[in-house]
Motif scaffolding. Structure first.
Motif, short mmCIF file in Angstrom:
data_model
loop_
_atom_site.label_atom_id
_atom_site.label_comp_id
_atom_site.label_asym_id
_atom_site.label_seq_id
_atom_site.Cartn_x
_atom_site.Cartn_y
_atom_site.Cartn_z
N GLY A 86 76.72 58.53 33.82
CA GLY A 86 76.10 58.20 35.10
C GLY A 86 74.68 57.70 34.96
O GLY A 86 74.10 57.69 33.87
N ILE A 87 74.12 57.30 36.08
CA ILE A 87 72.76 56.74 36.09
C ILE A 87 71.97 57.43 37.19
O ILE A 87 72.44 57.57 38.32
CB ILE A 87 72.80 55.21 36.36
N SER A 88 70.76 57.86 36.87
CA SER A 88 69.92 58.52 37.87
C SER A 88 69.41 57.51 38.90
O SER A 88 69.39 56.30 38.66
CB SER A 88 68.72 59.19 37.19
N ASP A 89 68.97 58.02 40.05
CA ASP A 89 68.45 57.14 41.10
C ASP A 89 67.24 56.36 40.63
O ASP A 89 67.05 55.20 41.01
CB ASP A 89 68.08 57.97 42.33
N ILE A 90 66.42 56.98 39.80
CA ILE A 90 65.22 56.28 39.29
C ILE A 90 65.63 55.12 38.40
O ILE A 90 65.11 54.00 38.52
CB ILE A 90 64.33 57.27 38.51
N ASP A 91 66.59 55.36 37.50
CA ASP A 91 67.02 54.30 36.58
C ASP A 91 67.81 53.20 37.28
O ASP A 91 67.81 52.05 36.84
CB ASP A 91 67.85 54.90 35.45
N LEU A 92 68.49 53.55 38.39
CA LEU A 92 69.28 52.54 39.12
C LEU A 92 68.41 51.38 39.60
O LEU A 92 68.89 50.25 39.72
CB LEU A 92 69.97 53.19 40.32
N LYS A 93 67.15 51.67 39.87
CA LYS A 93 66.25 50.63 40.39
C LYS A 93 65.90 49.60 39.32
O LYS A 93 65.42 48.51 39.64
CB LYS A 93 64.97 51.26 40.92
N HIS A 94 66.11 49.95 38.04
CA HIS A 94 65.61 49.10 36.96
C HIS A 94 66.70 48.61 36.00
O HIS A 94 66.38 47.91 35.04
CB HIS A 94 64.57 49.87 36.14
N ILE A 95 67.96 48.98 36.25
CA ILE A 95 68.97 48.69 35.22
C ILE A 95 69.21 47.21 34.98
O ILE A 95 69.69 46.81 33.92
CB ILE A 95 70.32 49.38 35.56
N PHE A 96 68.86 46.35 35.97
CA PHE A 96 69.07 44.91 35.78
C PHE A 96 67.83 44.20 35.24
O PHE A 96 67.82 42.98 35.14
CB PHE A 96 69.52 44.26 37.09
N GLN A 97 66.80 44.97 34.91
CA GLN A 97 65.61 44.38 34.30
C GLN A 97 65.83 44.21 32.80
O GLN A 97 66.51 45.02 32.17
CB GLN A 97 64.38 45.25 34.55
N ALA A 98 65.23 43.17 32.25
CA ALA A 98 65.39 42.90 30.82
C ALA A 98 64.75 44.00 29.99
O ALA A 98 63.70 44.54 30.36
CB ALA A 98 64.77 41.55 30.47
N PHE A 99 65.41 44.33 28.89
CA PHE A 99 64.93 45.30 27.90
C PHE A 99 64.82 46.72 28.47
O PHE A 99 64.07 47.54 27.94
CB PHE A 99 63.57 44.87 27.32
N ARG A 100 65.57 46.99 29.55
CA ARG A 100 65.59 48.34 30.09
C ARG A 100 66.95 48.97 29.82
O ARG A 100 67.99 48.31 29.99
CB ARG A 100 65.33 48.33 31.61
#
Length: 440
Positions: free
Chosen positions: A373-387
C-alpha cells in the motif's frame, strides 16, 4: 439687460426731466397743458425704469444661481482634490507648493498647512536634484511630463519610489503661471515587479537545469545502453552455443548476468524515455491493434517474475470490442510499468489486471494488488520523477523512480487519466482511463 444699458436708461430719464424743467420755466402761459404732458412723460419713463429694474432683478437672480453652481463645482473640485487617493500638489513655476491634498500630506509625512510655501525639491534626494531641476525646466517649456519615475524622500528622510505626472497651468495667453503635480508611491509595485523578475529568473534556471538534466540523462543512457546490449547479447550467445559445456552453477551465473542486464537495460530505457518526454520529443505511432492480446503479452512476460514471489497474476477481460487505436509499444510500456510495480511491491497475495468498457468511446484498465500500500503523504508524490514509496520494505526494491512519472506523461500524450486508491498494508488500485481511439 446689462448694467451699461440700465445707466443709459437712467440718463435718458434725467435728460427728459431737464427738458421738461426748461419748458416749464419758459412756457408759463401753457402751464396746465405742460403739466399734463410732463406727467405722461414721467409715467412713461417710470415704466421704462420699472421694466429695466425687473430685467436687472431677473439677471441678478440668474447671477446668484450661477454663483451657486460655481461654488458647488468649486466645492466638488476641492473634495475631489482633498480626498483623491493619489497625492496632488499645486506649485508656482519655481516649484513652491501652493496647495496640497491629504494624500500628499500623508505621502510626504508633513501637515498640509506646513507644506504650503515649501519647495517641492526639498523632497528630492541630493543625488537627483540636478535631474529634477532639468525636468522642472522641461515642464515649464513643454507643458507636460508623464509617468516619470524617481526616488523621493518624505519629511522624515525615508526614501520611496515615486511616479510623477505633471502639467503646466497657463493663463489666457498660454504663459505658464503654475504647475499641477500627481505623485504616486509605486514602491509596492516596484517590489512586486522585482519579485516577479526574480521568480521568472528562477523559473528560467529551473527550466535550464531540467533541460540539462534531461540532456545528461539522454547522453548517459545512450552511452550505457551500447555496452550493456553487447553484454546481454554475448551472454545470450554464450549460453545458447555452449550450454552443454557449462556446469549448472556456471549456467545460473550466465542467466543471472542476462536477467540483471535486461533489468538494467529497462532502467536505462526508462531514463531515455523520460528525457524524451521532458523535452517533448516523444511521439506516438498510432495503429489499430487487439488490446486483449497486448494485455496477455504483458502478463506472460511478467508471469515468471510473479511466480518467483509466489504471487498469483490474474487477468479479467470484460470487453466486447477489443480493437483500439493507440501506440501499442508505448501502451505496453505504460501497463508493464504498472503491473511490474504491483508485483514488485506485493509480498503475498495476488495482482489482477482487468479490462472493461466505460462507454463506446472509452476503456478502463484496472491494476489491483494486495501489496504494502501507499500512505496518504506518498500518494501526493508518486507520479513525480525520482520518487519512490517511502516504506521500509521498499528499500530492497531497486529502480530509478521514473516508472510512474513516465506513465503519467504517456497518459497525457494519449489523452488519458489515472487515479489511485490505496491503504497501507492492504494494497493499491490503479485505474487507467483511455480513449478507445487516441487522436494523433
Amino acid at each position: 439687460m446689462n448694467f451699461d444699458k440700465f445707466v443709459s436708461k437712467v440718463k435718458g430719464v434725467r435728460q427728459q426731466s431737464d427738458l421738461l424743467q426748461n419748458r416749464i420755466t419758459k412756457e408759463i402761459p401753457n402751464r396746465e397743458d405742460l403739466l399734463v404732458e410732463t406727467v405722461e412723460q414721467l409715467n412713461t419713463s417710470l415704466e421704462e425704469l420699472h421694466v429695466a429694474e425687473e430685467e436687472l432683478l431677473q439677471q441678478n437672480e440668474q447671477l446668484v444661481e450661477y454663483q451657486q453652481e460655481i461654488n458647488n463645482e468649486r466645492q466638488r473640485y476641492q473634495e475631489l482634490f482633498d480626498f483623491a487617493p493619489d497625492a496632488y500638489l499645486i506649485t508656482d513655476t519655481y516649484g513652491k507648493i501652493l496647495e496640497a491634498n491629504r494624500a500628499a500630506s500623508q505621502l510626504l509625512t508633513i501637515e498640509r498647512k506646513k507644506l504650503a510655501g515649501k519647495l517641492i525639491i526639498i523632497f528630492v534626494p541630493q543625488a537627483t536634484r540636478r535631474e529634477f531641476r532639468k525636468k522642472l525646466r522641461y515642464l515649464y517649456e513643454r507643458k507636460q511630463i508623464k509617468d516619470w519615475e524617481i526616488d523621493l524622500q518624505n519629511y522624515q528622510k525615508n526614501s520611496f519610489n515615486c511616479e510623477i505626472s505633471a502639467s503646466s497651468i497657463n493663463d489666457k495667453n498660454g504663459r505658464c503661471v503654475g504647475m499641477r503635480w500627481l505623485l504616486r508611491d509605486v514602491s509596492a509595485r516596484k517590489l512586486a515587479e522585482a519579485k516577479i523578475r526574480f521568480v521568472e529568473l528562477q523559473n528560467f534556471k529551473l527550466k535550464e537545469s531540467s533541460r540539462l538534466k534531461s540532456q545528461i540523462l539522454a547522453v548517459l543512457s545512450h552511452e550505457l545502453r551500447t555496452p550493456l546490449n553487447a553484454v546481454i547479447g554475448f551472454s545470450d550467445v554464450l549460453l545458447r552455443l555452449n550450454r552443454n559445456q557449462f556446469t549448472p552453477q556456471s549456467l545460473n551465473i550466465i542467466k543471472t548476468i542476462i536477467r540483471n542486464g535486461k533489468e538494467l537495460l529497462k532502467l536505462i530505457n526508462n531514463m531515455l524515455d523520460f528525457a524524451g518526454l521532458e523535452e517533448g520529443k516523444l511521439t506516438l505511432h498510432l495503429q489499430k491493434f487487439n488490446i486483449k492480446e497486448l494485455i496477455g503479452k504483458i502478463t506472460d512476460d511478467l508471469y515468471f517474475f510473479a511466480n518467483q514471489k509466489n504471487i498469483c497474476l490474474e487477468t479479467h477481460i470484460n470487453i466486447q470490442n477489443v480493437i483500439v487505436i493507440n501506440d501499442p509499444i508505448r501502451l505496453q510500456q505504460l501497463l508493464s510499468n504498472l503491473v511490474y510495480n504491483a508485483i514488485k511491491f506485493t509480498e503475498t497475495g495476488s495482482v489482477s489486471v482487468e479490462l472493461e468498457e466505460l462507454n463506446e468511446d472509452k476503456i478502463i484498465i484496472t491494476i489491483q494488488d494486495t501489496g504494502i500500500g501507499i500512505s496518504d503523504i506518498d500518494l501526493k508524490h508518486i507520479f513525480q520523477a525520482f520518487r519512490q514509496v517511502n516504506q521500509t520494505i521498499t528499500r530492497t526494491s531497486q529502480g530509478t523512480g521514473l516508472g510512474l512519472a513516465i506513465v503519467k506523461d504517456l497518459l497525457v500524450l494519449m489523452g488519458g487519466t489515472i487515479t489511485v486508491e490505496s491503504l497501507v498494508g492492504e494494497g493499491s488500485t490503479f485505474r487507467v482511463e483511455l480513449p478507445r481511439a487516441v487522436n494523433s
